[in-house]
Design an enzyme around this catalytic site. Structure first.
Site, PDB file in Angstrom:
ATOM      1  CG  ASP A 174      21.409   5.443 -57.459  1.00 27.80           C
ATOM      2  OD1 ASP A 174      22.282   5.984 -58.156  1.00 27.80           O
ATOM      3  OD2 ASP A 174      20.246   5.874 -57.363  1.00 27.80           O
ATOM      4  CG  ASN A 182      21.555  17.975 -55.552  1.00 24.25           C
ATOM      5  OD1 ASN A 182      22.034  18.555 -54.587  1.00 24.25           O
ATOM      6  ND2 ASN A 182      22.282  17.312 -56.413  1.00 24.25           N
ATOM      7  CG  ASP A 191      28.083  19.304 -53.292  1.00 17.44           C
ATOM      8  OD1 ASP A 191      27.470  18.584 -54.115  1.00 17.44           O
ATOM      9  OD2 ASP A 191      28.705  20.336 -53.599  1.00 17.44           O
ATOM     10  CD  GLU A 218      22.323  10.297 -58.300  1.00 20.87           C
ATOM     11  OE1 GLU A 218      23.184  11.033 -58.826  1.00 20.87           O
ATOM     12  OE2 GLU A 218      21.188  10.133 -58.785  1.00 20.87           O
TER      13      GLU A 218
END
Ligand SMILES: [Mg+2]
Length: 316
Positions: A174, A182, A191, A218
């Protein structure tokens, strides 16, 4: 069909003269294989997957219809297009062939240009189908294997490990504080971060049989190649380092100034045939890695309560 490889065509006919005419028509462009009876054709199709099969309908023993039925019953040969080659001109026979799953018919006497055209058309259709299928197994954003591909592969590996009582290794990964990444940098860079981490993880899976996939959001998952037992620690360190080496700034991370990952890793014999228990273990170990401060891997082996911790490099 592998891109760039010569398509393999299997010609099945009990009369050698017919095999010869078909072979001459297709000579040069394909990897041609031959069988003069149904049993041998079936064995060959299983051992050496063909991209297309030209199949005589009337043969002693295993005839074309029965052979096609058996090909359709096996996952390995189910999707291979089969063109029937027949002297039978009855409409009923053709219908029966299409119903059984043949993609086309060629009638005897054989016309080489027609054989070439039909074979070319069906190989092209198969190539496009294979490409679509391949794309359906790849995550559109990161370009590595997607969840569906992982699920299929995991089902296979876990079942094999369960049956043979052999350990299998799985790592859940993770990205630390990705939501904050983000929110701060925006979705484009978010991204891009996912893509770069995915690539780094994939490049750290060097054994044939290691599979890195996007698990969702993620999260990523890595299935270890069979027979690589005991190298879990070094593999996990490589993953932590590979992401560290990307050197992606993350000013909103409370863990460190750069993007890091947390990993939950387990390697043992599954208790359940579907390996669900290992995924649950890995998930719990990942949670443990986050709880202990992230940028680290928590691992366990046969005894799931005896955990080890590998800390990622501290970033100044
Ligand atoms: Mg025949």
């Amino acid at each position: 069909m592998n891109p760039g490889s010569v398509p393999r065509v299997l010609i099945v006919d009990d009369e050698p003269a017919n095999v010869r005419v078909l072979a001459e028509a297709l000579q040069g462009a394909y990897d041609l294989r031959f069988a003069t009876d149904g049993e041998r054709a079936l064995g060959l199709a299983m051992a050496l997957p063909a991209d297309l099969i030209l199949l005589d309908v009337v043969m002693p023993g295993l005839d074309g219809f029965e052979l096609l039925r058996r090909l359709k019953a096996q996952p390995a040969t189910r999707d291979v297009p089969v063109i029937f080659v027949t002297a039978l001109s009855e409409v009923g026979e053709e219908e029966r062939g299409f119903a059984a799953g043949a993609v086309d018919y060629i009638t005897k006497p054989i016309s080489p240009p027609i054989v070439r055209a039909r074979v070319r058309t069906h190989l092209e259709l198969k190539r496009q189908r294979d490409l679509l299928e391949q794309r359906a197994l790849i995550d559109g954003l990161t370009g590595i294997a997607n969840r569906r591909r992982f699920d299929e592969e995991w089902a296979r590996r876990a079942a094999a490990a369960f049956e043979q009582r052999l350990p299998v290794g799985v790592l859940l990964v993770d990205i630390d504080h990705f939501k904050q990444y983000n929110d701060h940098y925006g979705h484009g860079p978010g991204d891009d971060c996912l893509r770069r981490v995915a690539t780094a993880l994939q490049e750290s899976c060097q054994r044939a049989g290691d599979l890195a996939a996007r698990y969702g959001g993620e999260e990523f998952v890595i299935v270890r190649a069979a027979g690589s037992t005991g190298e879990m620690d070094s593999h996990a360190s490589q993953l932590l380092q590979a992401v560290r080496r990307l050197d992606l700034p993350h000013v909103k991370s409370s863990t460190g100034p750069r993007v890091s990952i947390s990993i939950g890793a387990v390697e043992r014999v599954p208790d359940l045939g579907d390996g669900r228990d290992l995924l649950e273990n890995a998930d719990r170990l990942l949670y443990e890695a986050k709880r202990r401060g992230r940028n680290r891997c928590v691992l366990a082996g046969a005894d799931i309560t005896a955990t080890r911790v590998l800390q990622g490099e501290e970033t100044p």
